[in-house]
Design an enzyme around this catalytic site. Structure first.
Site, PDB file in Angstrom:
ATOM      1  N   VAL A  53       9.810 -42.714   3.135  1.00  0.00           N
ATOM      2  CA  VAL A  53      11.004 -42.392   2.352  1.00  0.00           C
ATOM      3  C   VAL A  53      10.657 -42.286   0.867  1.00  0.00           C
ATOM      4  CG1 VAL A  53      12.601 -43.431   4.011  1.00  0.00           C
ATOM      5  CG2 VAL A  53      11.660 -44.842   2.153  1.00  0.00           C
ATOM      6  N   TYR A  88      17.715 -41.721  17.008  1.00  0.00           N
ATOM      7  CA  TYR A  88      17.512 -42.172  15.632  1.00  0.00           C
ATOM      8  C   TYR A  88      18.826 -42.271  14.864  1.00  0.00           C
ATOM      9  CZ  TYR A  88      12.575 -40.819  16.374  1.00  0.00           C
ATOM     10  OH  TYR A  88      11.308 -40.677  16.840  1.00  0.00           O
ATOM     11  N   ILE A 102       2.945 -36.748  13.167  1.00  0.00           N
ATOM     12  CA  ILE A 102       4.280 -36.893  12.579  1.00  0.00           C
ATOM     13  C   ILE A 102       4.305 -38.120  11.662  1.00  0.00           C
ATOM     14  CG2 ILE A 102       6.752 -37.030  13.067  1.00  0.00           C
ATOM     15  CD1 ILE A 102       5.579 -34.547  14.219  1.00  0.00           C
TER      16      ILE A 102
END
Length: 289
Positions: free
Chosen positions: A237, A47, A233
């Protein structure tokens, strides 16, 4: 809400994910997640944002945060994976990682996958990680791994959402004490939007259940995962959405509602086919810092 892994380690059932979150946005997103109450953060070497995750965790002053990360295929092999741990731990700013998993099965070079898993077993034996696992492993990959492993993976993180449920993989994991952890738990929105597939967030069945409970479709899907015993999960943002995704512990879906969501399975994968993952197509160097 915690789940107990097959080695007795407790892990918060809901983790906050940072897949596709740019490094310059990751610190703020993780900070918002920790302020909302998340105590489990999921990242990966691939990532490119482990360092920002570590900074947000360190700056929070909160103890006991469960950190999960993944070794990328470019670092498979025994010594390479040991070094991959060193890189991730350094970026995260920790001496010990709570859960370290292999990101893909790399079926075209499975010997490297097995060597990488042996390195995870060594790290586990040495106390450098609290639990080990895998990601995107199908039944054939898990079978081959279990034939060679001395430590049963604690977790298999795979794509699971109402439109793609991978029941065979989940059942195999449950039979062997491997917890299913769902990535893209509210529908693999990016993949489905790009492919023209309708979004789970607009699904009328999920919407009707959400209305009945005064919750959002995303909250209903996360509750579905939790009631069926999975870890999930979610990612975002946006602080409001981050907090909303954690607010799923004050209602319960009925058996009929769970069954209605189960019935939405299309069998169509949103992410890449595990069999297509090769070093030639997906390999990339993982930086030291």
């Amino acid at each position: 809400m915690n789940l107990t892994l097959n080695n007795g380690v407790e892990m918060p059932a809901l983790g906050f994910g940072v897949f596709q979150t740019p490094p310059d946005e990751t610190r703020a997103a993780v900070t918002a997640a920790l302020e909302a109450g998340y105590r489990h953060i999921d990242t990966a070497a691939a990532y490119g944002n482990e360092r920002q995750v570590g900074e947000a965790v360190a700056n929070s002053g909160i103890n006991g945060i469960f950190l999960e990360t993944k070794i990328w295929i470019s670092d498979y092999g025994y010594e390479q994976t040991l070094h991959g741990f060193d890189k991730s731990a350094r970026k995260l700013g920790v001496d010990r990682i709570d859960l370290l998993i292999l990101h893909q099965a790399l079926p075209s070079e499975f010997d490297k996958t097995l060597a990488a898993y042996r390195a995870l077993e060594k790290l586990y034996a040495d106390g450098k990680v609290r639990a080990i696992g895998v990601s995107n492993f199908m039944v054939e990959h898990l079978t081959a791994l279990l034939d060679a492993a001395t430590v049963v993976p604690a977790v298999n993180q795979i794509e699971v959402h109402p439109y793609f449920q991978q029941r065979e993989v989940q059942a195999f994991g449950a039979e062997h004490g491997i917890l299913t952890q769902a990535w893209a738990p509210i529908g693999g929105i990016t993949f489905y939007r790009d492919s023209g597939h309708r979004s789970t967030l607009q699904d009328p069945v999920i919407g009707e259940i959400a209305t009945a409970h005064g919750k959002s479709p995303a909250q209903v899907m996360l509750r579905w995962h939790l009631q069926q015993g999975r870890s999930a999960i979610p990612k975002s943002v946006r602080p409001q959405r981050i907090a909303e995704n954690l607010d799923v512990f004050d209602f319960e879906l009925t058996g009929d509602q769970l069954a209605a969501i189960d019935a939405l399975d299309t069998g169509k994968r949103g992410g890449p086919e595990p069999a297509d993952i090769t070093l030639a197509n997906f390999g990339m160097p993982i930086p030291e810092n």
